[in-house]
Design a protein around this motif. Structure first.
Motif, short mmCIF file in Angstrom:
data_model
loop_
_atom_site.label_atom_id
_atom_site.label_comp_id
_atom_site.label_asym_id
_atom_site.label_seq_id
_atom_site.Cartn_x
_atom_site.Cartn_y
_atom_site.Cartn_z
N SER A 68 0.84 -1.20 0.00
CA SER A 68 0.00 0.00 0.00
C SER A 68 0.87 1.25 0.00
CB SER A 68 -0.90 0.02 1.24
OG SER A 68 -1.60 1.25 1.33
N GLU A 69 0.37 2.28 -0.67
CA GLU A 69 1.06 3.58 -0.65
C GLU A 69 0.99 4.22 0.73
OE1 GLU A 69 0.41 5.01 -5.29
OE2 GLU A 69 -0.85 5.86 -3.72
N GLY A 70 0.08 3.78 1.56
CA GLY A 70 -0.07 4.37 2.90
C GLY A 70 0.79 3.73 3.96
N CYS A 71 1.56 2.73 3.59
CA CYS A 71 2.37 1.95 4.54
C CYS A 71 3.85 2.33 4.39
CB CYS A 71 2.15 0.46 4.27
SG CYS A 71 3.39 -0.63 4.95
N SER A 72 4.46 2.83 5.47
CA SER A 72 5.86 3.27 5.39
C SER A 72 6.84 2.11 5.27
CB SER A 72 6.21 4.11 6.64
OG SER A 72 6.08 3.34 7.81
N SER A 73 6.41 0.90 5.59
CA SER A 73 7.28 -0.27 5.45
C SER A 73 7.23 -0.88 4.05
CB SER A 73 6.87 -1.35 6.47
OG SER A 73 6.96 -0.87 7.79
N ASN B 105 3.01 10.50 -6.46
CA ASN B 105 3.44 11.59 -5.58
C ASN B 105 2.55 11.56 -4.33
OD1 ASN B 105 4.43 13.88 -4.41
ND2 ASN B 105 3.89 15.26 -6.08
N ILE B 106 3.09 11.11 -3.22
CA ILE B 106 2.31 10.93 -1.99
C ILE B 106 2.33 12.22 -1.18
CG2 ILE B 106 1.93 9.44 0.00
CD1 ILE B 106 1.89 8.03 -2.75
N LYS B 107 1.15 12.74 -0.86
CA LYS B 107 1.07 14.04 -0.19
C LYS B 107 0.70 13.95 1.28
CE LYS B 107 0.04 16.41 -4.51
NZ LYS B 107 -0.86 17.31 -5.26
N GLU C 11 1.73 8.11 6.00
CA GLU C 11 3.06 7.73 6.47
C GLU C 11 4.16 8.00 5.46
OE1 GLU C 11 3.28 3.75 7.95
OE2 GLU C 11 1.82 4.09 9.55
N ASN C 12 3.81 8.03 4.17
CA ASN C 12 4.81 8.29 3.13
C ASN C 12 4.69 9.70 2.54
OD1 ASN C 12 6.16 5.70 3.02
ND2 ASN C 12 4.25 4.88 2.19
N ALA C 13 4.18 10.64 3.35
CA ALA C 13 3.96 12.01 2.87
C ALA C 13 5.24 12.62 2.31
CB ALA C 13 3.43 12.87 4.01
N ASN C 14 5.08 13.35 1.19
CA ASN C 14 6.16 14.08 0.52
C ASN C 14 7.21 13.17 -0.12
OD1 ASN C 14 5.02 16.59 1.46
ND2 ASN C 14 5.97 16.18 3.46
N ARG C 15 6.78 11.94 -0.45
CA ARG C 15 7.67 11.03 -1.15
C ARG C 15 7.09 10.70 -2.53
NH1 ARG C 15 9.41 5.90 2.32
NH2 ARG C 15 10.75 5.71 0.47
N VAL C 16 7.98 10.43 -3.47
CA VAL C 16 7.57 9.92 -4.77
C VAL C 16 7.89 8.44 -4.78
CG1 VAL C 16 7.90 10.00 -7.27
CG2 VAL C 16 7.93 12.12 -5.93
N LEU C 17 6.87 7.61 -4.87
CA LEU C 17 7.04 6.16 -4.80
C LEU C 17 6.95 5.54 -6.19
CD1 LEU C 17 4.80 5.29 -1.69
CD2 LEU C 17 7.24 5.90 -1.75
#
Length: 244
Positions: free
Chosen positions: A38-43, A178-180, A183-189
Motif C-alpha cells: 500500500s502507498e499508505g504503509c511506510s514499510s 506523488n504521496i502528499k 506515512e509516506n507524505a512528501n515522497r515519490v514512490l
C-alpha cells in the motif's frame, strides 16, 4: 538400404526427445510472488523496490511478480490510487489457507503456500530458489487478442485439481505516485507489477475456452502484461503460471 533403418530410428528418437523436452519444460518449476502492499504503509516502499529488482533480474527464469494494493490503509491519511477491496479479500483468503492471522503489509506469498515479509531480501530469494526446484503440477497456455477496451483470452489448462480456478491478471509494469499525506507524505514512490484487474474462471467443468477481461483506460502493450495462473481453491496452492 542398410543405412535407411538406423537413420529412421535415429530421427524417431530425436523427435521423441524433442517432444519429451517440450513436455517437461511446461512442467518446470516456477515462483509466483504475490505482494500485498500500500502507498499508505511506510514499510512497503522497500518491498516494492525489491519486487521490482527481482522482476527485472529473474523474469527469464520462470519467476513472476504480482503486486496487489490493499485498501485497509486508505483511512490512515492517504488513499492509494491502486487499492482495491478485492485484493484485501484475497489476502484474507490466504490467511485462512495458511492459518495465519492477522494480515499485514508488506507480505509476499510464494506459490500460494508460504509467506515472507516483503522487504526481507535473503529470505525471499531463498523462498524463490526453493519454489523453482519443484515442478508445476498444471500446464497452461494463453493467447490474447485485444478488441477495443476488452481482452479476449483463449486458455487451455491441463493437470488441475478438483476445485481449481484460472486467474487472469492485467498487470501494469511500473508507475510513480506523488504521496502528499499519510506515512509516506512528501515522497515519490515507484511501484512495479501492479495488478490492475484480476478475473477468475471456474475450471471444474471446462478447462479450455475463452474469457473476456476488461482493460484499464490507459492499457497498452508496452507498459502492461497479462499473467495467468491456476490455483487450487481448497488449499490456495498455485499449480501453474504463464505470461501471455
Amino acid at each position: 538400404m542398410k543405412n535407411i533403418v538406423p537413420a529412421f530410428i535415429m530421427l524417431f528418437l530425436l523427435m521423441g526427445n524433442t517432444i519429451f523436452a517440450q513436455s517437461n519444460s511446461d512442467k518446470k518449476g516456477f515462483a509466483l510472488l504475490e505482494l500485498y502492499t500500500s502507498e499508505g504503509c511506510s514499510s512497503c516502499p522497500p518491498a516494492d523496490e525489491l519486487s521490482g529488482r527481482i522482476q527485472n533480474e529473474l523474469k527469464d527464469k520462470n519467476v513472476y511478480v504480482l503486486a496487489y494494493h490493499v485498501d485497509y490503509w486508505d483511512k490512515q491519511g492517504w488513499k492509494d490510487i491502486f487499492s482495491n477491496a478485492d485484493y484485501t479479500k484475497r489476502q484474507y483468503d490466504y490467511a485462512k489457507f495458511m492459518g495465519k492471522d492477522p494480515i499485514y503489509t508488506p507480505q509476499v506469498i510464494i506459490n500460494g503456500k508460504i509467506d515472507y515479509v516483503g522487504s526481507q531480501e535473503t529470505s525471499l530469494r531463498n523462498g524463490i530458489k526453493s519454489a523453482l526446484v519443484k515442478p508445476a503440477s498444471a500446464s497452461l497456455s494463453l493467447e490474447t487478442n485485444q478488441i477495443d477496451n476488452n481482452l479476449s483470452v483463449n486458455y487451455s489448462v491441463e493437470g488441475t485439481s478438483k476445485n481449481s480456478r484460472l486467474f487472469i491478471a492485467v498487470v501494469q509494469k511500473e508507475a510513480k505516485s506523488n504521496i502528499k499525506r499519510g506515512e509516506n507524505a512528501n515522497r515519490v514512490l515507484t511501484h512495479y507489477q501492479i495488478v490492475r484487474q484480476l478475473q477468475s474462471v471456474d475450471l471444474n467443468k471446462v478447462k479450455k475456452g475463452t474469457a473476456t477481461v476488461r482493460l484499464p483506460k490507459n492499457f497498452n502493450t508496452q507498459y502492461f502484461e497479462i499473467i495467468g495462473f491456476v490455483q487450487d481453491m481448497n488449499s490456495g496452492a498455485v499449480l501453474g503460471v504463464k505470461r501471455a
